[in-house]
Design an enzyme around this catalytic site. Structure first.
Site, PDB file in Angstrom:
ATOM      1  N   ALA A 184       0.392  -1.481  -0.118  1.00  0.00           N
ATOM      2  CA  ALA A 184      -0.176  -0.216   0.012  1.00  0.00           C
ATOM      3  C   ALA A 184       1.204   1.484  -0.340  1.00  0.00           C
ATOM      4  CB  ALA A 184      -0.193  -0.247   1.077  1.00  0.00           C
ATOM      5  N   ASP A 185       0.652   2.654  -0.609  1.00  0.00           N
ATOM      6  CA  ASP A 185       1.211   3.012  -0.327  1.00  0.00           C
ATOM      7  C   ASP A 185       0.354   4.681  -0.776  1.00  0.00           C
ATOM      8  OD1 ASP A 185       4.018   4.624  -0.702  1.00  0.00           O
ATOM      9  OD2 ASP A 185       2.514   5.806  -2.140  1.00  0.00           O
ATOM     10  N   GLN A 186       0.364   5.570  -0.281  1.00  0.00           N
ATOM     11  CA  GLN A 186      -0.234   6.753  -0.330  1.00  0.00           C
ATOM     12  C   GLN A 186       0.289   8.288  -0.887  1.00  0.00           C
ATOM     13  OE1 GLN A 186      -2.539   9.008   2.690  1.00  0.00           O
ATOM     14  NE2 GLN A 186      -4.202   8.204   2.122  1.00  0.00           N
ATOM     15  N   ALA A 213      -3.137   3.739  -2.991  1.00  0.00           N
ATOM     16  CA  ALA A 213      -3.510   2.430  -3.656  1.00  0.00           C
ATOM     17  C   ALA A 213      -2.696   1.406  -3.048  1.00  0.00           C
ATOM     18  CB  ALA A 213      -2.171   2.637  -5.242  1.00  0.00           C
TER      19      ALA A 213
END
Length: 202
Positions: free
Chosen positions: A78-80, A115
């Site tokens: 996950a990444d933001q 994401a």
């Protein structure tokens, strides 16, 4: 209580307390295994400049990195990213930088691009990007200082110098998007994927 039906726990390629809390509250058995990647180097090498594409790339790379060390297991990366127009924000290095970020965001709307990617045995099985639009209240210097005093060192742990699930909620006047996206893990599409793999008991 867990609703997880996999023979092995899910692997979360993140140390984020917020993401771990979301999985725990959803009754999913998981282990947190941080991804060993240089995020800024991966981003620079890719040449990508749009926030959604960058978040998607980093989520995939995290999932693949941990998947290579966890054979047979489902791994979530996950990444933001936070974007104010064309400007991308990173976590502030200290109070002064946190204050600068808040000055830039105050009275304006920005976007959080969250994401996720799920990998197994070095292959991406599922990926999703969700966007939340956040409108921050107008803040004067006294208001910024009061918030920084109250929030303390936590302001350096999140991009934009706020955590919506904590004192950061006081900074906003309007939010468009779901809570899970804001916390960095689009949970509803993830749960739908896990159900399609028959990994959940509901």
């Amino acid at each position: 209580m867990t609703l997880w039906r996999g023979k092995d726990p899910l692997i979360l390629a993140s140390q984020s307390r917020g993401r771990q809390m979301l999985l725990t509250n959803a009754g999913i058995a998981f282990e947190a295994v941080p991804a060993d990647i240089d995020e800024r180097a991966v981003q620079q090498a890719s040449g990508l400049t749009t926030p959604g594409d960058i978040a998607a790339l980093l989520a995939r790379e995290k999932a693949l990195s941990v998947s290579s060390r966890q054979p047979g297991k489902y791994v979530i990366g996950a990444d933001q990213t936070l974007a104010l127009g064309d400007r991308l924000f990173s976590k502030p290095a200290g109070r002064a930088q946190a204050a600068e970020q808040l000055r830039a965001l105050a009275g304006r709307a920005h976007e959080l691009h969250s994401a996720i990617a799920v990998a197994r045995d070095g292959k991406i099985l599922f990926a999703e990007i969700a966007v939340a639009r956040m409108t921050m209240r107008a803040l004067d210097e006294a208001g910024i200082d009061a918030y920084l005093d109250a929030a303390g060192e936590a302001v350096t742990s999140s991009v934009g110098a706020y955590q919506l699930e904590r004192l950061g909620v006081h900074l906003f006047e309007r939010i468009e998007g779901d809570h899970f996206t804001i916390l960095g893990l689009p949970l509803l599409p993830l749960l739908a994927f896990l159900r399609s793999e028959q990994l959940l008991g509901v």
